[in-house]
Design a protein around this motif. Structure first.
Motif, PDB file in Angstrom:
ATOM      1  N   GLU A  90      33.938  33.641  42.399  1.00  0.00           N
ATOM      2  CA  GLU A  90      33.498  33.146  41.112  1.00  0.00           C
ATOM      3  C   GLU A  90      32.062  32.630  41.200  1.00  0.00           C
ATOM      4  N   THR A  91      31.765  32.000  42.342  1.00  0.00           N
ATOM      5  CA  THR A  91      30.432  31.450  42.525  1.00  0.00           C
ATOM      6  C   THR A  91      29.399  32.568  42.608  1.00  0.00           C
ATOM      7  N   SER A  92      29.792  33.668  43.260  1.00  0.00           N
ATOM      8  CA  SER A  92      28.851  34.754  43.468  1.00  0.00           C
ATOM      9  C   SER A  92      28.924  35.821  42.369  1.00  0.00           C
ATOM     10  N   LYS A  93      29.764  35.588  41.361  1.00  0.00           N
ATOM     11  CA  LYS A  93      29.931  36.555  40.287  1.00  0.00           C
ATOM     12  C   LYS A  93      28.601  36.799  39.580  1.00  0.00           C
ATOM     13  N   SER A  94      28.284  38.068  39.339  1.00  0.00           N
ATOM     14  CA  SER A  94      27.035  38.384  38.651  1.00  0.00           C
ATOM     15  C   SER A  94      27.310  39.339  37.498  1.00  0.00           C
ATOM     16  N   VAL A  95      26.426  39.311  36.498  1.00  0.00           N
ATOM     17  CA  VAL A  95      26.552  40.210  35.358  1.00  0.00           C
ATOM     18  C   VAL A  95      25.251  40.999  35.229  1.00  0.00           C
ATOM     19  N   THR A  96      25.343  42.175  34.658  1.00  0.00           N
ATOM     20  CA  THR A  96      24.174  43.012  34.458  1.00  0.00           C
ATOM     21  C   THR A  96      24.029  43.329  32.979  1.00  0.00           C
ATOM     22  N   LEU A  97      22.849  43.087  32.446  1.00  0.00           N
ATOM     23  CA  LEU A  97      22.559  43.332  31.043  1.00  0.00           C
ATOM     24  C   LEU A  97      21.408  44.335  30.922  1.00  0.00           C
ATOM     25  N   LYS A  98      21.398  45.087  29.841  1.00  0.00           N
ATOM     26  CA  LYS A  98      20.371  46.103  29.631  1.00  0.00           C
ATOM     27  C   LYS A  98      19.222  45.564  28.783  1.00  0.00           C
ATOM     28  N   THR A 130      14.218  49.596  16.045  1.00  0.00           N
ATOM     29  CA  THR A 130      15.257  49.164  15.103  1.00  0.00           C
ATOM     30  C   THR A 130      16.651  49.445  15.668  1.00  0.00           C
ATOM     31  N   GLY A 131      16.785  50.536  16.410  1.00  0.00           N
ATOM     32  CA  GLY A 131      18.073  50.857  17.026  1.00  0.00           C
ATOM     33  C   GLY A 131      18.458  49.835  18.067  1.00  0.00           C
ATOM     34  N   ALA A 132      17.475  49.375  18.836  1.00  0.00           N
ATOM     35  CA  ALA A 132      17.729  48.359  19.856  1.00  0.00           C
ATOM     36  C   ALA A 132      18.137  47.044  19.206  1.00  0.00           C
ATOM     37  N   ILE A 133      17.477  46.702  18.108  1.00  0.00           N
ATOM     38  CA  ILE A 133      17.802  45.460  17.394  1.00  0.00           C
ATOM     39  C   ILE A 133      19.238  45.497  16.883  1.00  0.00           C
ATOM     40  N   GLU A 134      19.616  46.606  16.294  1.00  0.00           N
ATOM     41  CA  GLU A 134      20.978  46.748  15.771  1.00  0.00           C
ATOM     42  C   GLU A 134      22.005  46.671  16.899  1.00  0.00           C
ATOM     43  N   ALA A 135      21.671  47.248  18.052  1.00  0.00           N
ATOM     44  CA  ALA A 135      22.587  47.207  19.201  1.00  0.00           C
ATOM     45  C   ALA A 135      22.734  45.781  19.722  1.00  0.00           C
ATOM     46  N   MET A 136      21.650  45.030  19.712  1.00  0.00           N
ATOM     47  CA  MET A 136      21.722  43.641  20.155  1.00  0.00           C
ATOM     48  C   MET A 136      22.569  42.789  19.216  1.00  0.00           C
ATOM     49  N   GLN A 137      22.510  43.098  17.954  1.00  0.00           N
ATOM     50  CA  GLN A 137      23.263  42.313  16.974  1.00  0.00           C
ATOM     51  C   GLN A 137      24.766  42.413  17.185  1.00  0.00           C
ATOM     52  N   VAL A 138      25.224  43.537  17.741  1.00  0.00           N
ATOM     53  CA  VAL A 138      26.660  43.702  18.008  1.00  0.00           C
ATOM     54  C   VAL A 138      26.993  43.503  19.489  1.00  0.00           C
ATOM     55  N   GLY A 139      25.992  43.154  20.275  1.00  0.00           N
ATOM     56  CA  GLY A 139      26.241  42.852  21.686  1.00  0.00           C
ATOM     57  C   GLY A 139      26.246  44.040  22.617  1.00  0.00           C
ATOM     58  N   ASP A 140      25.765  45.197  22.159  1.00  0.00           N
ATOM     59  CA  ASP A 140      25.734  46.380  23.019  1.00  0.00           C
ATOM     60  C   ASP A 140      24.498  46.436  23.913  1.00  0.00           C
ATOM     61  N   CYS A 141      23.524  45.606  23.629  1.00  0.00           N
ATOM     62  CA  CYS A 141      22.294  45.560  24.415  1.00  0.00           C
ATOM     63  C   CYS A 141      21.895  44.099  24.595  1.00  0.00           C
ATOM     64  N   GLY A 142      21.522  43.728  25.803  1.00  0.00           N
ATOM     65  CA  GLY A 142      21.230  42.327  26.087  1.00  0.00           C
ATOM     66  C   GLY A 142      19.861  41.866  25.644  1.00  0.00           C
ATOM     67  N   PHE A 143      18.854  42.716  25.854  1.00  0.00           N
ATOM     68  CA  PHE A 143      17.478  42.337  25.559  1.00  0.00           C
ATOM     69  C   PHE A 143      16.694  43.551  25.049  1.00  0.00           C
ATOM     70  N   ALA A 144      15.597  43.273  24.389  1.00  0.00           N
ATOM     71  CA  ALA A 144      14.693  44.351  23.969  1.00  0.00           C
ATOM     72  C   ALA A 144      13.318  43.770  23.719  1.00  0.00           C
ATOM     73  N   ARG A 145      12.332  44.571  24.046  1.00  0.00           N
ATOM     74  CA  ARG A 145      10.957  44.205  23.706  1.00  0.00           C
ATOM     75  C   ARG A 145      10.629  44.999  22.469  1.00  0.00           C
TER      76      ARG A 145
END
Length: 336
Positions: free
Chosen positions: A25-33, A78-93
Motif C-alpha cells: 500500500e505504501t509503495s502503490k503507484s498510479v499512472t495518469l495520462k 477540446t477533445g482532451a478537455i471533454e475527456a478530463m471532465q469525465v475522468g478519462d484523461c488526467g492532465f492536458a496542456r
C-alpha cells in the motif's frame, strides 16, 4: 512444544502477510495520462515532460504521468478537455481559449490587442488577476483544475495572400480556435472563421484550399510546417493567449490521489512555468530565423495598420468584456 511452535509459525506468517500488505500500500503507484497536441521538442511538450519528472520525484513514485505528444491521445484540445471532465484523461496542456467556453471570465485576459508586450502579460498572469483566473477554473464546476500558465507568444495571421490591414481579411476563410470570441475577430474583419480543424490538419487544409490561412505564434507556424503552404505572416499580435496546464478532478479522484499529493502536483506545475518560458523564447528565436531564411513574407504592421485591426474588433470589448471592466482596467494598469 510442537503446538506452541506451530502457533508461533502461524503468527509469524500472519505478521509477514500484514507487513507485506502494508508495504504494498505504501509503495502503490498510479499512472495518469497527459495530452499534448504539440510535437516532442516543442516548449510546452518539454514542460509537460518536466512536470511529469517532478511529480514522480516529489511524490516518490506514487504518481506517474505519461505524456502523449503530437495529438496522439486527442487530436484537438477540446477533445482532451471533454475527456478530463469525465475522468478519462488526467492532465492536458491546452490554450486558454477553449477553456473560456467553460470559464467565460478567461475571455477577459485574451481580448484582442490588450497587452503591450510579453512582459506586460506575464506581470498580469503572475499577479492577482492570473491567480484568480486559475482559481476560477476549479470553482467553475467544469471538473477542471487550473495548474499553471505557459507561454505561447503572440498570435498572428498567416495566409496564402498578403494581409496588412483588417480589410485584407475580407472574404478569407481563416482557421480559428474553438472559441466564440476568437471567431468573432474574423467576422468583424469581414472573413469567415473555420473551426474543427486540429493543429495537425491545418497544413493539408490550406494546401487543399479548404481555408486561406490560420493564426498562431512563431513556434507553431514553423513546427507544424504551415509556413510552407502559407507564405505570408502578419505580425499583428492580435492576441496573447497563454496556455494552461489542466488537471482533471474526476481522474484524480478515480485514481485515489491524496490531498497531499494533489498539493505536490500543483506545486510541481508552478515550478515548470519559468522552464517553459525559457524554452519558448529559444524556440521562438529559432522559428523566426528559419521562416525568414525560407523566404516567407513577414509583415510588421505600422501603427496605422494596427489601428485598422483595433477599430475593426472594438465591438468585442462590449460583447465579451461586459462585466469584466474592472479586470480589464487592472490589466491595462498593471506595471511591468
Amino acid at each position: 512444544m510442537k503446538k506452541i511452535t506451530a502457533v508461533f509459525l502461524v503468527l509469524a506468517i500472519a505478521c509477514a502477510a500484514v507487513l507485506a500488505k502494508g508495504g504494498s500500500e505504501t509503495s502503490k503507484s498510479v499512472t495518469l495520462k497527459l495530452s499534448e497536441v504539440h510535437v516532442d521538442g516543442y516548449p510546452t511538450t518539454m514542460a509537460d515532460q518536466e512536470f511529469a519528472r517532478l511529480v514522480k520525484e516529489k511524490t516518490e513514485g506514487r504518481v506517474n504521468i505519461e505524456v502523449y505528444s503530437n495529438g496522439t491521445l486527442y487530436g484537438e484540445e477540446t477533445g482532451a478537455i471533454e475527456a478530463m471532465q469525465v475522468g478519462d484523461c488526467g492532465f492536458a496542456r491546452v490554450s486558454a481559449s477553449p477553456v473560456a467556453n467553460y470559464v467565460p471570465a478567461l475571455n477577459a485576459i485574451q481580448l484582442p490587442y490588450l497587452y503591450n508586450s510579453a512582459d506586460h502579460m506575464w506581470a498580469v498572469l503572475n499577479g492577482e488577476v492570473g491567480q484568480n483566473m486559475l482559481d476560477a477554473v476549479q470553482k467553475s464546476g467544469s471538473g477542471l483544475i487550473g495548474l499553471c500558465w505557459y507561454d505561447s507568444g503572440s498570435r498572428n495571421f498567416y495566409t496564402t495572400k498578403v494581409v496588412r490591414q483588417a480589410k485584407d481579411i475580407k472574404g478569407m476563410k481563416i482557421r480559428m480556435q474553438n472559441n466564440t470570441m476568437m471567431c468573432r475577430i474574423i467576422e468583424l474583419c469581414g472573413g469567415t472563421p473555420v473551426t474543427g480543424i486540429g493543429p495537425n490538419d491545418i497544413y493539408s487544409a490550406i494546401q487543399q484550399g479548404v481555408i486561406d490561412g490560420a493564426e498562431n505564434n512563431w513556434a507553431t507556424y514553423y513546427s507544424k510546417g504551415d509556413y510552407e503552404v502559407a507564405k505570408y505572416f502578419c505580425l499583428d499580435a492580435h492576441t496573447r493567449i497563454p496556455e494552461i496546464l489542466l488537471g482533471s478532478v474526476a481522474a484524480l479522484k478515480k485514481a485515489g490521489i491524496s490531498e497531499a499529493d494533489i498539493a505536490i502536483i500543483k506545486e510541481c506545475a508552478k515550478q515548470t512555468q519559468e522552464y517553459e518560458i525559457a524554452q519558448w523564447k529559444a524556440m521562438e528565436k529559432k522559428a523566426e530565423s528559419a521562416v525568414r531564411a525560407n523566404g516567407n513574407i513577414v509583415y510588421e504592421p505600422t501603427v496605422e495598420d494596427l489601428k485598422t485591426f483595433q477599430n475593426a474588433v472594438a465591438a468585442i470589448y462590449t460583447e465579451y468584456g461586459k462585466g469584466y471592466e474592472n479586470i480589464i482596467e487592472k490589466i491595462r494598469n498593471t506595471k511591468y
